[in-house]
Design an enzyme around this catalytic site. Structure first.
Site, PDB file in Angstrom:
ATOM      1  N   ARG A  74       0.853  -1.190   0.000  1.00 31.23           N
ATOM      2  CA  ARG A  74       0.000   0.000   0.000  1.00 31.23           C
ATOM      3  C   ARG A  74       0.889   1.240   0.000  1.00 31.23           C
ATOM      4  O   ARG A  74       1.694   1.426   0.905  1.00 31.23           O
ATOM      5  CB  ARG A  74      -0.918  -0.012   1.230  1.00 31.23           C
ATOM      6  CG  ARG A  74      -1.735   1.241   1.390  1.00 31.23           C
ATOM      7  CD  ARG A  74      -2.736   1.177   2.539  1.00 31.23           C
ATOM      8  NE  ARG A  74      -3.455   2.441   2.594  1.00 31.23           N
ATOM      9  CZ  ARG A  74      -3.320   3.351   3.556  1.00 31.23           C
ATOM     10  NH1 ARG A  74      -2.542   3.131   4.589  1.00 31.23           N
ATOM     11  NH2 ARG A  74      -3.975   4.486   3.498  1.00 31.23           N
ATOM     12  N   HIS A 118      -2.786  11.008   0.621  1.00 28.74           N
ATOM     13  CA  HIS A 118      -2.235  10.822   1.966  1.00 28.74           C
ATOM     14  C   HIS A 118      -1.587  12.152   2.373  1.00 28.74           C
ATOM     15  O   HIS A 118      -0.377  12.241   2.562  1.00 28.74           O
ATOM     16  CB  HIS A 118      -1.254   9.648   1.985  1.00 28.74           C
ATOM     17  CG  HIS A 118      -1.023   9.056   3.349  1.00 28.74           C
ATOM     18  ND1 HIS A 118      -1.185   7.724   3.627  1.00 28.74           N
ATOM     19  CD2 HIS A 118      -0.636   9.635   4.518  1.00 28.74           C
ATOM     20  CE1 HIS A 118      -0.891   7.487   4.900  1.00 28.74           C
ATOM     21  NE2 HIS A 118      -0.554   8.634   5.468  1.00 28.74           N
ATOM     22  N   GLU A 163      -7.263   8.653   6.175  1.00 28.73           N
ATOM     23  CA  GLU A 163      -7.533   9.320   7.452  1.00 28.73           C
ATOM     24  C   GLU A 163      -8.029  10.758   7.309  1.00 28.73           C
ATOM     25  O   GLU A 163      -7.390  11.685   7.810  1.00 28.73           O
ATOM     26  CB  GLU A 163      -6.279   9.304   8.340  1.00 28.73           C
ATOM     27  CG  GLU A 163      -5.782   7.913   8.685  1.00 28.73           C
ATOM     28  CD  GLU A 163      -4.677   7.920   9.736  1.00 28.73           C
ATOM     29  OE1 GLU A 163      -4.171   8.989  10.076  1.00 28.73           O
ATOM     30  OE2 GLU A 163      -4.343   6.828  10.240  1.00 28.73           O
ATOM     31  N   ASN A 288      -7.277   2.067   9.903  1.00 34.35           N
ATOM     32  CA  ASN A 288      -5.967   2.229  10.534  1.00 34.35           C
ATOM     33  C   ASN A 288      -6.188   2.207  12.042  1.00 34.35           C
ATOM     34  O   ASN A 288      -6.955   3.022  12.571  1.00 34.35           O
ATOM     35  CB  ASN A 288      -5.318   3.552  10.143  1.00 34.35           C
ATOM     36  CG  ASN A 288      -5.010   3.626   8.652  1.00 34.35           C
ATOM     37  OD1 ASN A 288      -5.130   2.632   7.926  1.00 34.35           O
ATOM     38  ND2 ASN A 288      -4.607   4.797   8.193  1.00 34.35           N
ATOM     39  N   TYR A 290      -4.295   2.048  15.866  1.00 31.35           N
ATOM     40  CA  TYR A 290      -3.061   2.151  16.649  1.00 31.35           C
ATOM     41  C   TYR A 290      -3.269   2.030  18.146  1.00 31.35           C
ATOM     42  O   TYR A 290      -2.485   1.422  18.852  1.00 31.35           O
ATOM     43  CB  TYR A 290      -2.352   3.487  16.350  1.00 31.35           C
ATOM     44  CG  TYR A 290      -1.767   3.521  14.962  1.00 31.35           C
ATOM     45  CD1 TYR A 290      -0.521   2.975  14.708  1.00 31.35           C
ATOM     46  CD2 TYR A 290      -2.475   4.056  13.902  1.00 31.35           C
ATOM     47  CE1 TYR A 290       0.025   2.966  13.438  1.00 31.35           C
ATOM     48  CE2 TYR A 290      -1.942   4.047  12.616  1.00 31.35           C
ATOM     49  CZ  TYR A 290      -0.689   3.503  12.394  1.00 31.35           C
ATOM     50  OH  TYR A 290      -0.159   3.474  11.140  1.00 31.35           O
ATOM     51  N   GLU A 348      -3.466   0.029   8.176  1.00 25.91           N
ATOM     52  CA  GLU A 348      -2.273   0.414   8.936  1.00 25.91           C
ATOM     53  C   GLU A 348      -2.409  -0.112  10.355  1.00 25.91           C
ATOM     54  O   GLU A 348      -3.480  -0.046  10.947  1.00 25.91           O
ATOM     55  CB  GLU A 348      -2.086   1.942   9.043  1.00 25.91           C
ATOM     56  CG  GLU A 348      -1.753   2.620   7.751  1.00 25.91           C
ATOM     57  CD  GLU A 348      -1.566   4.131   7.922  1.00 25.91           C
ATOM     58  OE1 GLU A 348      -1.312   4.596   9.056  1.00 25.91           O
ATOM     59  OE2 GLU A 348      -1.694   4.844   6.918  1.00 25.91           O
TER      60      GLU A 348
HETATM   61  S1  NCW Z   1      -2.239   9.641  12.561  1.00 28.94           S
HETATM   62  C1  NCW Z   1      -0.639   9.453  12.309  1.00 28.94           C
HETATM   63  N1  NCW Z   1      -0.203   8.349  11.630  1.00 28.94           N
HETATM   64  C2  NCW Z   1       1.090   7.878  11.501  1.00 28.94           C
HETATM   65  C3  NCW Z   1       1.557   8.270  10.122  1.00 28.94           C
HETATM   66  O1  NCW Z   1       2.856   7.852   9.875  1.00 28.94           O
HETATM   67  C4  NCW Z   1       0.650   7.754   9.013  1.00 28.94           C
HETATM   68  O2  NCW Z   1       0.935   8.413   7.819  1.00 28.94           O
HETATM   69  C5  NCW Z   1      -0.780   7.990   9.403  1.00 28.94           C
HETATM   70  O3  NCW Z   1      -1.641   7.360   8.472  1.00 28.94           O
HETATM   71  C6  NCW Z   1       0.883   6.448  11.653  1.00 28.94           C
HETATM   72  O4  NCW Z   1      -0.473   6.309  11.125  1.00 28.94           O
HETATM   73  C7  NCW Z   1      -1.020   7.560  10.837  1.00 28.94           C
HETATM   74  N2  NCW Z   1       0.165  10.336  12.734  1.00 28.94           N
HETATM   75  C8  NCW Z   1      -0.282  11.510  13.424  1.00 28.94           C
HETATM   76  C9  NCW Z   1       0.867  12.421  13.498  1.00 28.94           C
HETATM   77  C10 NCW Z   1       0.575  13.525  14.452  1.00 28.94           C
HETATM   78  C11 NCW Z   1       1.851  14.241  14.726  1.00 28.94           C
HETATM   79  C12 NCW Z   1       1.656  15.340  15.685  1.00 28.94           C
HETATM   80  C13 NCW Z   1       3.007  15.820  16.123  1.00 28.94           C
HETATM   81  C14 NCW Z   1       2.971  16.912  17.120  1.00 28.94           C
HETATM   82  C15 NCW Z   1       4.367  17.334  17.462  1.00 28.94           C
END
Ligand code: NCW
Ligand code: CA
Length: 444
Positions: A74, A118, A163, A288, A290, A348
């Site tokens: 993916r 994305h 997302e 997804n 987590y 994910e």
């Molecule tokens: S929601 C999120 N993620 C991670 C990312 O690598 C992926 O692309 C997403 O689909 C893993 O899965 C989802 N990340 C949220 C990042 C928030 C960062 C906030 C940082 C504040 C300093």
């Protein structure tokens, strides 16, 4: 513990997080390029300028996928590589990149699963209001149609958006993600236009595509911190906001009253006919997963009036997410019962941990990640036994990569990337996952 025949095993990435060379071969800049190049917004001043250099090293990365025995990969397509201005003139070199990638994946016996969005909106479109502009749904459908016509003969699994809730919440409400707005009144408009864009792309796909298309949502089950009424009410609100803002319109053609009340004056009147577009049937749902969220009321915060009390005895990953595999089972059963048991892929699942350094001879002993994956995969087996129509699983992520505003400080990969020299090293979790795939889950 065997999985059903045909259960699809894969791993996932996203364009801006791995590709690097964001402006190469005529590509237009994205909002993430801008965001990373604005001082102070991303940890360590990190950018996607080089990332994992996948744009140039993709053949090596396909070789890694073969080593893992992936049945599916993916990835996402960078809109600005295909349409540098977001609309209008296509950039053939951008499509060529994905065409070559797809051809070599097929050559390797790996089924491509392509995500159209994305998070890397062309900056030129942000200049026209981005997702706040009602025309954004048409821009997206135009882009989607172009990609479908070029690649649908070879890509048999498509995702419109990754997302959308995070795009809304991180991009327009908390401001932690591009484009970094903080505006309560913008959030519902952005969500609505994302949903319309999704619906229009699905309709475009019905006109020109021959395979399957779905939506990927992040779901995070909510549990009250106590039996106190205010915690229960806060839990319902958190659930409506995070888990139902996109699911209810897509699967049931309506927004929930709890959500509308939460936004209050910030909730605009949307044309009813939009919901007909939004509920255009899809072929599968990508989830997804987590972590979970234990909800304690905090009336001072809006629209998520919740705190996340630390759970004693629980393991937390480096992104601060509690390890809670039971939540995946609860989520799958919730989707099964509330939304009529649609075909589901886990698109994910994975964990950021501070891995030990690459050992002599080239190994990374990331036992915590293996534990995380094992626990979640075991739960999937139960979900299938309980009747969930679960078709496959993608680990996040193939490679360590740019974790958005966290920069390169959080590593989710099955494969370690040394950013000084781009050397890839299969982690123990990757070697373990290869055995899971080879045994169709029997070794779990
Ligand atoms: S929601 C999120 N993620 C991670 C990312 O690598 C992926 O692309 C997403 O689909 C893993 O899965 C989802 N990340 C949220 C990042 C928030 C960062 C906030 C940082 C504040 C300093
Ligand atoms: Ca760290």
């Amino acid at each position: 513990m065997a999985f059903p025949d045909g259960f699809l095993w894969g791993a996932a990435t996203a364009a801006y997080q791995i590709e690097g060379s964001p402006l190469a071969d005529g590509a237009g800049a994205s909002i993430w390029h801008r965001f990373c190049h604005t001082p102070g917004l991303v940890h360590g001043g990190d950018t996607g300028d080089v990332a994992c250099d996948h744009y140039r090293r993709w053949p090596e990365d396909i070789a890694l996928m073969r080593r893992l025995g992936l049945q599916s990969y993916r990835f996402s397509i960078a809109w600005g590589r295909v349409l540098p201005q977001g609309t209008g003139t296509a950039n053939s070199a951008g499509l060529d990149f994905y065409e070559r990638l797809v051809d070599q994946l097929l050559e390797a016996g790996i089924a491509p699963n392509a995500t159209l969005y994305h998070w890397d909106l062309p900056a030129a479109l942000d200049d026209r209001g981005g997702w706040l502009n009602r025309d954004s749904a048409d821009w997206f459908a135009e882009y989607a149609d172009l990609v479908f016509r070029r690649l649908d003969g070879r890509v048999k699994m498509w995702t419109t958006l990754n997302e959308p809730w995070v795009v809304m919440d991180g991009g327009y409400l908390s401001g932690a993600l591009a484009p970094g707005h903080r505006n309560l009144f913008e959030a519902p408009i952005v969500a609505h236009n994302l949903l319309r864009a999704h619906g229009k792309a699905v309709q475009a796909y019905r006109a020109s595509g021959a395979h399957r298309i779905g939506l990927v949502v992040n779901l995070e089950p909510k549990y009250p911190a106590s039996d106190a009424p205010q915690d229960r009410v806060a839990t319902r609100r958190a659930h409506a906001y995070m888990n139902r803002h996109f699911m209810d319109p897509v699967f049931r053609g309506r927004y929930d009253a709890v959500l509308v009340r939460m936004f209050g004056a910030a909730w605009p009147a949307f044309p009813a006919s939009d919901l007909d577009l939004i509920r255009t049937p899809i072929d599968f749902l990508g989830i997804n997963y987590y972590t979970r969220n234990v909800v304690r009321d905090d009336a001072g915060r809006f629209p998520l009036p919740v705190e996340r009390p630390v759970q004693r005895g629980a393991t937390y990953t480096e992104t601060g997410w509690e390890v809670f595999p039971q939540g995946l089972l609860d989520t799958l059963n919730w989707v099964r019962t509330r939304y009529g048991n649609p075909p589901v892929y886990i698109t994910e699942n994975g964990a950021a941990f501070d891995d030990p350094p690459v050992a002599q001879g080239g190994a990374v002993h990331d036992a915590l990640r293996t534990d995380y994956l094992r626990q979640h995969l075991r739960v999937l087996h139960r979900a299938i036994a309980e009747g969930c129509d679960l078709r496959g699983y993608y680990a996040w992520s193939l490679l360590d990569n740019l974790e958005w505003a966290h920069g390169y400080s959080k590593r989710f990969g099955l494969v370690h990337v040394d950013y000084r020299n781009q050397r890839r090293t299969l982690k123990d979790s990757g070697a373990w996952y290869a055995r899971v795939i080879a045994s169709n889950g029997q070794c779990l």
